[in-house]
Write an enzyme that holds these catalytic residues in place. Structure first.
Site, PDB file in Angstrom:
ATOM      1  N   TRP A 152       0.840  -1.202   0.000  1.00 48.97           N
ATOM      2  CA  TRP A 152       0.000   0.000   0.000  1.00 48.97           C
ATOM      3  C   TRP A 152       0.874   1.250   0.000  1.00 48.97           C
ATOM      4  O   TRP A 152       1.426   1.608   1.038  1.00 48.97           O
ATOM      5  CB  TRP A 152      -0.919  -0.009   1.234  1.00 48.97           C
ATOM      6  CG  TRP A 152      -1.860  -1.173   1.247  1.00 48.97           C
ATOM      7  CD1 TRP A 152      -3.045  -1.256   0.580  1.00 48.97           C
ATOM      8  CD2 TRP A 152      -1.698  -2.411   1.941  1.00 48.97           C
ATOM      9  NE1 TRP A 152      -3.631  -2.474   0.819  1.00 48.97           N
ATOM     10  CE2 TRP A 152      -2.828  -3.209   1.648  1.00 48.97           C
ATOM     11  CE3 TRP A 152      -0.713  -2.948   2.787  1.00 48.97           C
ATOM     12  CZ2 TRP A 152      -3.003  -4.483   2.163  1.00 48.97           C
ATOM     13  CZ3 TRP A 152      -0.897  -4.214   3.286  1.00 48.97           C
ATOM     14  CH2 TRP A 152      -2.020  -4.968   2.973  1.00 48.97           C
ATOM     15  N   HIS A 182      -6.701   1.437   2.632  1.00 49.21           N
ATOM     16  CA  HIS A 182      -7.709   0.392   2.389  1.00 49.21           C
ATOM     17  C   HIS A 182      -8.789   0.502   3.464  1.00 49.21           C
ATOM     18  O   HIS A 182      -8.628   1.256   4.434  1.00 49.21           O
ATOM     19  CB  HIS A 182      -7.079  -1.011   2.367  1.00 49.21           C
ATOM     20  CG  HIS A 182      -6.235  -1.355   3.564  1.00 49.21           C
ATOM     21  ND1 HIS A 182      -5.760  -2.607   3.816  1.00 49.21           N
ATOM     22  CD2 HIS A 182      -5.803  -0.601   4.619  1.00 49.21           C
ATOM     23  CE1 HIS A 182      -5.052  -2.619   4.937  1.00 49.21           C
ATOM     24  NE2 HIS A 182      -5.065  -1.416   5.438  1.00 49.21           N
ATOM     25  N   ARG A 208      -4.174   5.877  -2.668  1.00 43.41           N
ATOM     26  CA  ARG A 208      -2.896   5.197  -2.944  1.00 43.41           C
ATOM     27  C   ARG A 208      -1.945   6.180  -3.613  1.00 43.41           C
ATOM     28  O   ARG A 208      -2.327   6.825  -4.606  1.00 43.41           O
ATOM     29  CB  ARG A 208      -3.108   4.005  -3.888  1.00 43.41           C
ATOM     30  CG  ARG A 208      -4.087   2.962  -3.375  1.00 43.41           C
ATOM     31  CD  ARG A 208      -3.418   1.958  -2.456  1.00 43.41           C
ATOM     32  NE  ARG A 208      -4.371   1.115  -1.773  1.00 43.41           N
ATOM     33  CZ  ARG A 208      -4.805  -0.055  -2.203  1.00 43.41           C
ATOM     34  NH1 ARG A 208      -4.360  -0.532  -3.339  1.00 43.41           N
ATOM     35  NH2 ARG A 208      -5.663  -0.759  -1.502  1.00 43.41           N
ATOM     36  N   GLN A 222     -13.579   1.319  -1.630  1.00 46.58           N
ATOM     37  CA  GLN A 222     -13.550  -0.115  -1.350  1.00 46.58           C
ATOM     38  C   GLN A 222     -14.738  -0.488  -0.484  1.00 46.58           C
ATOM     39  O   GLN A 222     -15.296   0.357   0.220  1.00 46.58           O
ATOM     40  CB  GLN A 222     -12.277  -0.477  -0.584  1.00 46.58           C
ATOM     41  CG  GLN A 222     -11.063  -0.685  -1.466  1.00 46.58           C
ATOM     42  CD  GLN A 222      -9.893  -1.264  -0.699  1.00 46.58           C
ATOM     43  OE1 GLN A 222      -9.871  -1.272   0.527  1.00 46.58           O
ATOM     44  NE2 GLN A 222      -8.902  -1.741  -1.425  1.00 46.58           N
ATOM     45  N   VAL A 266      -5.155 -11.830   7.552  1.00 48.60           N
ATOM     46  CA  VAL A 266      -5.966 -13.044   7.393  1.00 48.60           C
ATOM     47  C   VAL A 266      -5.056 -14.260   7.262  1.00 48.60           C
ATOM     48  O   VAL A 266      -3.904 -14.138   6.837  1.00 48.60           O
ATOM     49  CB  VAL A 266      -6.888 -12.961   6.146  1.00 48.60           C
ATOM     50  CG1 VAL A 266      -8.111 -12.131   6.411  1.00 48.60           C
ATOM     51  CG2 VAL A 266      -6.132 -12.450   4.950  1.00 48.60           C
ATOM     52  N   ALA A 322     -12.987 -12.197   6.384  1.00 45.04           N
ATOM     53  CA  ALA A 322     -13.041 -10.789   5.977  1.00 45.04           C
ATOM     54  C   ALA A 322     -12.779 -10.719   4.481  1.00 45.04           C
ATOM     55  O   ALA A 322     -12.149 -11.616   3.908  1.00 45.04           O
ATOM     56  CB  ALA A 322     -11.974  -9.994   6.719  1.00 45.04           C
TER      57      ALA A 322
HETATM   58  N1  DAH Z   1      -7.308  -4.508   2.226  1.00 42.38           N
HETATM   59  C1  DAH Z   1      -6.925  -5.296   1.083  1.00 42.38           C
HETATM   60  C2  DAH Z   1      -6.425  -4.376  -0.033  1.00 42.38           C
HETATM   61  O1  DAH Z   1      -6.658  -3.215   0.012  1.00 42.38           O
HETATM   62  C3  DAH Z   1      -8.063  -6.121   0.573  1.00 42.38           C
HETATM   63  C4  DAH Z   1      -8.414  -7.215   1.528  1.00 42.38           C
HETATM   64  C5  DAH Z   1      -7.763  -8.407   1.436  1.00 42.38           C
HETATM   65  C6  DAH Z   1      -9.372  -7.012   2.500  1.00 42.38           C
HETATM   66  C7  DAH Z   1      -8.073  -9.440   2.310  1.00 42.38           C
HETATM   67  C8  DAH Z   1      -9.661  -8.025   3.400  1.00 42.38           C
HETATM   68  C9  DAH Z   1      -9.011  -9.239   3.275  1.00 42.38           C
HETATM   69  O2  DAH Z   1     -10.572  -7.877   4.359  1.00 42.38           O
HETATM   70  O3  DAH Z   1      -9.343 -10.231   4.147  1.00 42.38           O
HETATM   71  O4  DAH Z   1      -5.805  -4.815  -0.941  1.00 42.38           O
END
Ligand code: DAH
Length: 354
Positions: A152, A182, A208, A222, A266, A322
């Protein structure tokens, strides 16, 4: 000249003005009394012949009389102007079309997605655009110097947030601020305030620090989802995500597949693909899936138990999942929009189509 004559003239003029019924009569009145060669001006001419004392009495009287008459004349005139305007207004002409605004495709898409999650019993949680380093990274299992921070590119803010800590008045902690990269920080914000069972969705702007092209923007939206309970499994995730994808895209038998991936918050981490809803894997030269038959939809995974520790829950053996998906990306797929940069262009030719 006598004062009585002036009084009589004023009464006469006012009465005449009252009786005037149209613009033509009004113009006649103006010429007769108010114009340069009108009767009122004659009175002013006569003033010259009077003595200084008489001028002092008659002068102001005539002046106020003239002003009042002119004022009343103007009032009458504007009344007739309005009547004339209305008279000439053509009621048979077609009306002017009022421009009606429409919702932005991003709004339409996220409202649609959120309504589907609502019907699955997920509650909506709102969060801020400015986030602290702790919520955006540390509390999501992404420590300082963790290589995953490179995933990020971040807009850091110059200003720091200063917080008093502990009981001593002069102890302060300064907090680094950023524009959230995010929506995942909303997970921790929500977990700190709520205990399982949890079903929540969060929609927000993310930023970003990267160059833009047809597939990349520095500001997008998002949608984050979180479901935690005692025995929520990957099977639950797959069935919910399949159900919701089918409902959102509006096709009943769409297949969904999970691929292993990595996100620090995760374990295991997943990438979710949906069967191409244009060619269903059969078409050649499919612009939507580039002939792969699958479309990448979101990142996801089973919530990392460390997050329960950060949230200071009573026990850490809960289970949940998630996911996070890009709203613009989804809208691009849905409406077949080839370039992500049009979303923030403010170009009405684009937004008016929805
Ligand atoms: N936050 C991640 C992104 O911006 C996307 C994401 C991936 C969200 C896995 C989640 C997750 O909740 O479990 O690329």
């Amino acid at each position: 000249m006598d004062l009585k004559d002036i009084d009589a003239l004023i009464i006469k003029l006012n009465q005449e003005l009252n009786l005037i019924k149209n613009a033509k009569e009004l113009e006649g009145f103006r010429l007769k009394y108010l114009a340069r060669k009108g009767e009122l001006n004659d009175c002013f001419e006569k003033l010259k012949e009077l003595s200084v004392e008489q001028k002092r009495v008659f002068g102001p009287k005539l002046n106020t009389c003239k002003k009042e008459l002119e004022q009343r004349f103007k009032e009458k005139q504007s009344l007739f102007d309005k009547v004339t305007e209305e008279f000439f207004f053509d009621y048979t002409l077609p009306g002017k079309k009022k421009e009606i605004g429409s919702l932005h495709p991003t709004t339409l898409t996220y409202r649609h997605i959120i309504s589907v999650f609502n019907s699955f019993g997920f509650e909506i949680f709102e969060s801020n655009d400015i986030e602290s380093e702790y919520y955006n990274f540390d509390s999501l299992n992404i420590e300082k110097n963790h290589p995953a921070r490179d995933m990020w590119d971040t807009f850091w803010l110059d200003k720091k947030y200063i917080l008093p800590i502990g009981s001593k008045k002069d102890e302060f902690k300064s907090i680094n601020l950023l524009l959230k990269t995010h929506t995942s920080p909303a997970e921790m914000r929500f977990m700190e305030k709520n205990n399982p069972p949890i079903r929540m969705v969060n929609m927000g702007k993310v930023f970003r620090y990267e160059a833009t092209d047809a597939r990349h923007e520095f500001q997008l939206h998002q949608l984050e989802g979180l479901m935690i309970g005692d025995d929520i499994s990957l099977c639950n995730f797959k069935s919910i995500i399949t159900g919701m994808t089918r409902k959102i895209i509006g096709q009943k038998d769409l297949k969904v597949r999970l691929r292993p991936s990595y996100f620090p918050f995760v374990s295991p981490g997943l990438e979710v693909d949906v069967e191409c809803f244009k060619c269903h894997g059969k078409g050649s030269k499919c612009s939507l899936c580039s002939n792969s038959g699958w479309i990448e939809m979101m990142g996801a995974g089973m919530t990392h138990p460390n997050l329960y520790k950060f949230a200071k829950w009573d026990r850490y053996n809960y289970q949940g999942f998630a996911f996070g998906l890009g709203v613009e990306r989804f809208a691009m797929l849905k409406y077949q929009i080839p370039d992500i940069r049009v979303f923030n262009s403010g170009d009405l030719r684009f937004t008016k189509q929805f």
